[in-house]
Structures are given as structure tokens and as C-alpha cells.
Design an enzyme around this catalytic site. Structure first.
Site, PDB file in Angstrom:
ATOM      1  N   ASP A 345       7.968  19.066  26.852  1.00 14.98           N
ATOM      2  CA  ASP A 345       8.071  19.084  25.397  1.00 14.98           C
ATOM      3  C   ASP A 345       6.720  19.181  24.695  1.00 14.98           C
ATOM      4  OD1 ASP A 345      10.756  18.941  25.666  1.00 14.98           O
ATOM      5  OD2 ASP A 345      11.025  17.006  24.677  1.00 14.98           O
ATOM      6  N   ASP A 348       5.885  23.110  24.712  1.00 11.98           N
ATOM      7  CA  ASP A 348       6.724  24.031  23.928  1.00 11.98           C
ATOM      8  C   ASP A 348       6.924  23.553  22.492  1.00 11.98           C
ATOM      9  OD1 ASP A 348       7.275  26.149  25.628  1.00 11.98           O
ATOM     10  OD2 ASP A 348       8.929  25.113  26.607  1.00 11.98           O
ATOM     11  N   ARG A 388      54.874  42.188  41.243  1.00 10.84           N
ATOM     12  CA  ARG A 388      54.362  40.921  41.763  1.00 10.84           C
ATOM     13  C   ARG A 388      54.771  40.744  43.233  1.00 10.84           C
ATOM     14  NH1 ARG A 388      50.806  37.600  38.558  1.00 10.84           N
ATOM     15  NH2 ARG A 388      51.086  38.305  36.406  1.00 10.84           N
ATOM     16  N   HIS A 451      54.006  39.313  33.145  1.00 12.97           N
ATOM     17  CA  HIS A 451      53.131  40.487  33.015  1.00 12.97           C
ATOM     18  C   HIS A 451      52.774  40.965  34.418  1.00 12.97           C
ATOM     19  CE1 HIS A 451      49.775  37.584  33.606  1.00 12.97           C
ATOM     20  NE2 HIS A 451      50.368  36.870  32.672  1.00 12.97           N
ATOM     21  N   GLY A 457      44.613  38.027  35.372  1.00 11.43           N
ATOM     22  CA  GLY A 457      43.951  37.403  34.233  1.00 11.43           C
ATOM     23  C   GLY A 457      43.007  36.298  34.650  1.00 11.43           C
ATOM     24  N   HIS A 458      43.469  35.397  35.534  1.00 12.51           N
ATOM     25  CA  HIS A 458      42.605  34.301  35.982  1.00 12.51           C
ATOM     26  C   HIS A 458      41.337  34.837  36.645  1.00 12.51           C
ATOM     27  CE1 HIS A 458      45.798  31.370  35.200  1.00 12.51           C
ATOM     28  NE2 HIS A 458      44.941  30.416  35.493  1.00 12.51           N
ATOM     29  N   ARG A 533      45.836  31.369  42.592  1.00  8.73           N
ATOM     30  CA  ARG A 533      47.041  32.066  42.137  1.00  8.73           C
ATOM     31  C   ARG A 533      47.773  32.720  43.325  1.00  8.73           C
ATOM     32  NH1 ARG A 533      48.875  30.983  37.126  1.00  8.73           N
ATOM     33  NH2 ARG A 533      49.360  33.137  36.596  1.00  8.73           N
ATOM     34  N   HIS A 539      49.917  36.445  43.052  1.00  3.60           N
ATOM     35  CA  HIS A 539      48.934  37.530  43.103  1.00  3.60           C
ATOM     36  C   HIS A 539      48.614  37.923  44.535  1.00  3.60           C
ATOM     37  CE1 HIS A 539      47.684  38.523  39.063  1.00  3.60           C
ATOM     38  NE2 HIS A 539      47.598  37.250  38.736  1.00  3.60           N
TER      39      HIS A 539
END
Length: 599
Positions: A345, A348, A388, A451, A457-458, A533, A539
Site C-alpha cells: 500500500d 501504490d 437428450r 430444451h 447451458g451449464h 449433468r 447430457h
């Protein structure tokens, strides 16, 4: 500063970011599907969940329903979706006609498709949802798809085996080891390729990125806690092995609700209702009110069933920000070497906070998730529409009925897939535990989401969020766990230990491990969530691989745009290690696109 001058500079920065996005908003290749949608009758290799299915074959009753589904996807018009048939026929009382006991007794409603129009929306940051792409998914007839279904079948069969069996330094039950070996022996009868050839327990069901194969199966970011707030008198509020993460002045508990060892959709009536859109969400069973550390594939599936999508990466960020920092080099920093304000500190005279500090990073690691979701929704619905795993397994179960009902040139590819899995012994293992049928035992009562499977998505969010973390933090540092499990620190010196849950998951054990780096454990975290998943049955492996890369690309584009807004006098840059082992350097110096695009 003169306000008009500032106004002009602000406009210039936004224009620079827009020009950079314009340069990047062209896919390196065309959006191309694998062609299965056109090759096979009744869209048998496409995502049709929610439409009405034939009770004998499990295939679509009417292809016209699929055309209506496609109309809504292409136009994004809510009225087109409203006119798409959803679910089974309605009875005289106005309720769906379910076939399963569960559907009839509970009189459940139907589920709608999830954010099917998201890929048609626009965004103000990062690449356009249609500017990034994925290669075609493995097609029916490919060795890769056959291997992927075998893998998902085996993960379902091993869902209640402790994950410690996949790490040689952790204690494990010989009976569990034998069951795993049975599955691996069957999988190794199939033509897995590249790094997935000759699968052993130490490499099974892991990811492909640097660090995935080192140490325990689970990332330390999914198990460890930090030491809490109270450090008065040198006393720690928590030990790292307690699994509590500081979230401000409250805590996050790394334990998950323990689901019962019950698999779902293992009867044809249940499967058929789910494909017709039965809303069985929330009907899974749990072991009293018990919670434990993630111990099995089922626990991991439970985590990714209800996570807040960016949850694991927010937790990892909190851990990285809250860990102690040790190093033989006094210049060691928890942040990337190019991130400003890392010196002491008195040198900077300012610290990172609103920029280059905790609030900045925590915001970006979550903000990138929505960009990732929009891009992967376009791939899912508008390009690939991959069925799927639960539906592909049903094709195996009903092969004879399908062949008897339909004749088409490519049907041998379906027959050969069935024959390969049967010859490898996958079906023998499955029938022994699945009432004699070939349906995929699911961890979720409702099966997969509404979907398509590809991309995931994950996994896209995982790739995006982990890339943000690897960009800001010093990815070369080690996670250094004390032998007694009381502390986990960041260090420039390699550690010797790691956490694994004991067999019942009630506590964490400290075991010897290869040194674990920040980069490796973040990569592993992305794999754990994505492949979690697969443990659930929703998946395939390629969904994870290609989606992770997609998410990485989205995050890098966003970081480049962000860098334009930073003060150039601060000398910012960052070094981002990519999933393929290469490195991307990001700074605020960005070439302009032709200004003619503005005219």
C-alpha cells in the site's frame, strides 16, 4: 475534466467497444448441424420433448407438430409458440391424458419449452448470441455417439458410488472398485479415441483441460471453506475442513441435500409421460433432512439440479478473495501479474476495489453467465436440436418396434449402435439393475430440461465464468492445504494435500495429492459442474467439451471490451490460460474496425 470532453471520450470508448464487437461478431465457421434431423423418420434423432409421442415406438405422432415447433424457434413470435401443440391429448375434464401412475394420481400439468427465443435477442456486451458457434454434434452412426451413450449409461449405474474411488490416494471400498471396473471393462470394448482411449478409474468421467486429471475427482473449490471472520487472538472462526465460505458476514455451506438412491423414468409409462411434457419437477426423494459434502455422482447431480448456474464460480471467487496468501517471493499476488495495484500500500497508495478488486471481479464472473446462456440457446434451438440421452436410450429400448414400423436408408446406423453396446456388455450391466429394460435411469424425476442437449447451458456458463476467474487471479499459484485441514492458502510453493469426503460425506479427509494449482482446480470445477449433468443423465460428453470452449470465447470477447474502458495510465493487462493450453493476452489497446460501418 471538461464535461463536454468527458462526454466525447465516453462516446469514443463505447464506440471502440462496439467496433471491437463488430470485428468479433463473425463466426469462424458456418453454423452447421450434423444432418440427423433430415435423415431419420419422425425426427427420431432430434429433440421432440413436449410434443406428443407414440406409445409403442416413443417417436413423434405427427411431424407437423415439429414443423410448428420450428416455426416458433425461427420467428421468435410468442404467438407461434402458443399455437404449437404441447403435451398429450386433453381429456373431457380439460386435463392431459397421462399414462403413468404418477401422472394420473398427481394430475400434473405440462412443461413449456425454456427460453427457446433467447438466441434471437441482442446484447450490449460481449459477442452477439449468433456470432459464436459450435461444430456439428456427433451423428448417429459415429463411434463417438455410441461411446457417449455407453458412458452416460455407466455413469447412471455408478451414480451412488463414492467419487473417491476415482482417486487412488483416497480410501475406497473394494466392492465399489469392482463395480467401477465392470463398467470400465465394458466401455473399453468400444472405440473411445484420443485421451479417452483405455479408460482407467483415475481418468474416468473427468474433463479434458489442464489439471483435470490431477488430484481428487472433485475440485477443492466444491469442498473447502475458509477461516471465517473472527481472527481475534489468533483463533479461527472455522477450519477449511468445515466447508463454510464467507459471504459477507453470513456463510455458504458446501454441503448438499442428500437425495435417496432412487432412479427415475425406468418404466415405459413414466418415460412416455415425461417425453409428452409431464411436469414431474420437485418429486424426487431425499434422505430425511440430511446434508453432506458432495460424495457421489448423485450428490453432484443434485448440486447441478438446483444451482444458481453461476453459483459454483461465485463461491470459488469468494474463496480466492478470502484465502490467506503465502509465498517465498514478497511480490507474490493473488491477482494476475498485469492487474494494477498489487504492490504494498505505501507504494501504490490505492487498492483495487471498484476496479481490479473484489466487487469488480464478483460482478463480471456472474455477469458473463447471461451472455453465455443466450449464445448457447441459439445453438440448442436454432441449429442443432440434439435429442437428450434419455431419448436416445429409449431408441435402444424400442429398436425392434421402430424397425418394424419404419423403413429408411440409414436405419442400419441405429441397429449397429444397438449391436455395439450389446456386444460390449453395456446392456447386460444395465438390465441387471434396471428391471430388464434399456431405458436410461435418471437422477431427476422430470428427466432433462425442456430444451435440446447441444450445447449445454451449464457447461457454456462454466467455460465463461472460469475464464473470468483465470483472467483476474494468479492462475499459477498453488492451493496449499495444511495437513490437519485447518487452513487452505494460496502459495507460490506446491502443496502436498487435498480434501476428499469420507465415505458417508459427513466430514472431509486430508489425503496426499499431486500439487494443485488455481488454474487446474478452476478447470476441474468447470468439468465437475458440466459433467455433473452427465451424472444426472441429461447430457453427453461432447455437450460439455464444445460448450466449455464456446463459453471461453464469450468471456474473452467480454474481457476485451471491458479492457477498453480502463485507464490506460494504469498499465492494465491480463494473461488468460485457455482450455487448450495456449494463452490469450488482453489489454486495452484494441484495433479499430473500419469507421465506414457507421455510415
Amino acid at each position: 475534466m471538461d464535461l463536454e470532453k468527458r462526454k466525447k471520450l465516453s462516446f469514443d470508448k463505447r464506440t471502440d467497444a462496439a467496433l471491437l464487437a463488430y470485428d468479433q461478431n463473425t463466426p469462424t465457421t458456418e453454423h452447421v448441424s450434423n444432418g440427423d434431423e433430415e435423415k431419420h423418420p419422425q425426427k427420431l434423432m432430434s429433440f421432440t420433448k413436449g410434443l406428443e409421442h407414440d406409445p409403442d415406438t416413443g417417436l413423434l405422432v405427427r411431424e407437423d407438430d415439429y414443423d410448428a415447433f420450428m416455426q416458433g424457434i425461427e420467428t421468435g413470435d410468442p404467438n407461434d409458440f402458443k399455437s404449437t401443440p404441447l403435451g398429450p391429448p386433453i381429456n373431457s375434464e380439460g386435463n392431459p391424458t397421462w399414462t403413468s401412475r404418477k401422472g394420473i394420481e398427481r394430475n400434473v400439468d405440462v412443461r413449456a419449452w425454456e427460453s427457446a427465443g433467447a438466441g434471437l435477442t441482442f446484447d450490449l456486451e460481449g459477442p452477439d448470441a449468433q456470432a459464436v458457434t459450435m461444430p456439428p454434434a456427433p451423428a448417429l452412426g459415429s463411434d463417438e455417439l455410441t461411446c457417449e451413450l455407453a458412458e452416460v449409461y455407466c455413469q447412471a449405474l455408478l451414480r451412488d458410488i463414492p467419487l473417491s474411488v476415482f482417486f487412488e490416494n483416497a480410501p475406497s471400498d473394494p466392492a465399489d472398485e469392482a463395480k467401477v471396473q465392470e463398467c470400465l471393462d465394458a466401455m473399453n470394448q468400444l472405440p473411445f479415441s484420443g485421451e479417452r482411449e483405455n479408460i482407467i478409474s483415475a481418468t474416468a468421467f473427468r474433463g479434458f483441460t489442464p489439471g483435470d486429471s490431477l488430484g481428487p475427482y472433485l475440485s477443492q473449490f466444491m469442498l473447502a471453506g475458509n477461516n471465517g471472520l473472527s481472527q481475534s487472538g489468533g483463533a479461527m472462526e472455522f477450519k477449511a475442513s468445515d466447508g463454510y465460505i464467507n459471504y459477507g458476514s453470513i456463510t455458504i455451506d458446501q454441503r448438499v441435500r442428500r437425495a435417496s438412491e432412487t432412479n427415475y423414468m425406468t418404466t415405459w409409462d413414466d418415460y412416455l409421460d415425461v417425453q409428452n411434457g409431464a411436469d414431474f419437477r420437485g418429486l424426487e426423494e431425499y434422505v430425511s433432512n440430511e446434508r453432506r459434502f458432495i460424495t457421489t455422482g448423485r450428490d453432484l447431480a443434485t448440486y447441478v439440479h438446483y444451482d444458481a448456474l453461476y453459483e459454483a464460480y461465485l463461491n470459488a471467487c469468494l474463496l480466492l478473495l478470502g484465502m490467506g496468501l503465502e509465498g517465498s517471493d514478497p511480490m507474490t499476488s493473488r491477482f494476475d501479474n498485469g492487474v494494477p495495484f498489487q504492490k504494498r500500500d505505501f507504494f501504490d497508495k490505492q487498492q483495487g476495489f471498484a476496479h481490479y478488486g473484489g466487487p469488480h471481479i464478483l460482478t463480471l464472473v456472474t455477469e458473463v453467465a447471461t451472455r453465455a446462456l443466450k449464445a448457447v440457446r441459439y445453438q440448442k434451438f436454432n441449429i442443432h436440436r440434439r435429442l437428450r440421452p434419455e431419448a436416445l436410450a429409449a431408441r435402444m429400448e424400442k429398436l425392434n418396434d421402430i424397425i418394424a414400423t419404419h423403413a429408411w436408408p440409414e436405419r442400419d446406423s441405429l441397429i449397429n449402435m444397438h449391436g455395439s453396446l450389446n456386444s460390449a456388455g453395456i446392456f447386460d450391466l444395465l438390465r441387471n439393475e434396471n428391471d430388464g429394460n434399456l431405458l436410461l435411469p435418471m437422477a431427476f424425476c422430470e428427466g432433462s430440461p425442456m430444451h435440446p442437449s447441444y450445447g449445454a447451458g451449464h457447461a457454456t456458463v462454466a467455460g465463461a465464468c472460469v475464464t473470468i476467474l483465470k483472467a483476474f487471479f494468479n492462475h499459477e499459484l498453488y492451493l496449499n492445504l495444511s495437513k490437519d485441514g485447518s487452513t487452505m492458502t494460496l502459495s507460490d510453493q506446491p502443496g502436498e494435500y487435498a480434501f476428499v469426503p469420507e465415505d458417508q460425506g459427513n466430514s472431509l479427509l486430508t489425503v496426499e495429492s499431486a500439487p494443485l494449482t488455481v488454474e487446474g482446480e478452476l478447470n476441474k470445477l468447470a468439468a465437475n459442474i458440466s459433467i455433473g449433468r452427465n451424472w444426472a443423465g441429461v447430457h453427453y460428453y461432447s455437450d460439455y467439451v464444445e460448450s466449455l470452449i464456446l463459453g471461453e470465447e464469450i468471456a474473452i470477447c467480454l474481457l476485451k471490451e471491458q479492457a477498453i474502458t480502463y485507464n490506460p495510465l494504469e498499465g492494465f493487462f491480463m494473461t488468460v490460460p485457455k482450455f487448450d493450453g495456449t494463452v490469450e493476452v488482453i489489454n486495452g489497446v484494441t484495433p479499430h474496425a473500419p469507421l465506414s460501418i457507421l455510415s
